[in-house]
Design a protein around this motif. Structure first.
Motif, PDB file in Angstrom:
ATOM      1  N   SER A  17       0.668  -1.263  -0.023  1.00  0.00           N
ATOM      2  CA  SER A  17      -0.172  -0.080   0.094  1.00  0.00           C
ATOM      3  C   SER A  17       0.721   1.377   0.200  1.00  0.00           C
ATOM      4  O   SER A  17       2.029   1.276   0.339  1.00  0.00           O
ATOM      5  N   LYS A  19       0.234   5.830   0.177  1.00  0.00           N
ATOM      6  CA  LYS A  19      -0.767   6.792   0.073  1.00  0.00           C
ATOM      7  C   LYS A  19      -0.157   8.059  -0.373  1.00  0.00           C
ATOM      8  O   LYS A  19       1.049   8.557  -0.120  1.00  0.00           O
ATOM      9  N   SER A  21      -0.415  12.267  -1.250  1.00  0.00           N
ATOM     10  CA  SER A  21      -1.152  13.178  -0.433  1.00  0.00           C
ATOM     11  C   SER A  21      -1.069  14.509  -1.850  1.00  0.00           C
ATOM     12  O   SER A  21       0.005  14.364  -2.556  1.00  0.00           O
ATOM     13  N   TYR A  79      -6.314  13.078  -1.224  1.00  0.00           N
ATOM     14  CA  TYR A  79      -5.467  11.959  -0.939  1.00  0.00           C
ATOM     15  C   TYR A  79      -5.874  10.762  -1.836  1.00  0.00           C
ATOM     16  O   TYR A  79      -6.873  10.729  -2.463  1.00  0.00           O
ATOM     17  N   GLN A  81      -5.290   6.829  -1.299  1.00  0.00           N
ATOM     18  CA  GLN A  81      -4.944   5.601  -0.756  1.00  0.00           C
ATOM     19  C   GLN A  81      -4.876   4.321  -1.640  1.00  0.00           C
ATOM     20  O   GLN A  81      -5.931   4.263  -2.250  1.00  0.00           O
TER      21      GLN A  81
END
Length: 115
Positions: A17, A19, A21, A79, A81
């Motif tokens: 994973s 993330k 921004s 964001y 994800q």
């Protein structure tokens, strides 16, 4: 001046994973939809996901169920994800919005997924 700046850790193993921004400034954030695009060398830039002013989200089929877009209106942030990453998710990712009849882009952030 409208400004978008992406950030996020740029590499992961397949199945992992990340993330991303995007910090936004210079416009009325709550009144604009925001998008994430991605591009690989030799290919056209692809719309990955969008989030509307009401929080409505859309995704390209290839990331549906794996990626989640969200926004924080107080922080003027959007964001992305990304989960269950695949090597084919490797690309330059761009935050973007359509503003005053022009598409505005951030500088982009590289995401690399290794198998």
């Amino acid at each position: 001046q409208v400004r978008l700046v992406e950030s996020g850790v740029g590499s992961a193993q397949a199945g992992g994973s990340l993330k991303l921004s995007c910090a936004a400034s210079g416009f009325s954030f709550t009144n604009r939809a925001l998008d994430w695009y991605r591009q690989t060398p030799g290919k056209e830039r692809e719309l990955v996901s969008s989030i509307g002013v009401d929080g409505t989200t859309t995704y390209v089929a290839s990331v549906e169920g794996r990626f989640t877009i969200s926004r924080d209106n107080a922080k003027e942030m959007v964001y992305l994800q990304m989960s269950s990453l695949k090597p084919e998710d490797t690309a330059m990712y761009y935050c973007s919005l359509y503003y005053l009849a022009a598409r505005i882009w951030g500088p982009g952030t590289q995401v690399t997924v290794s198998s």
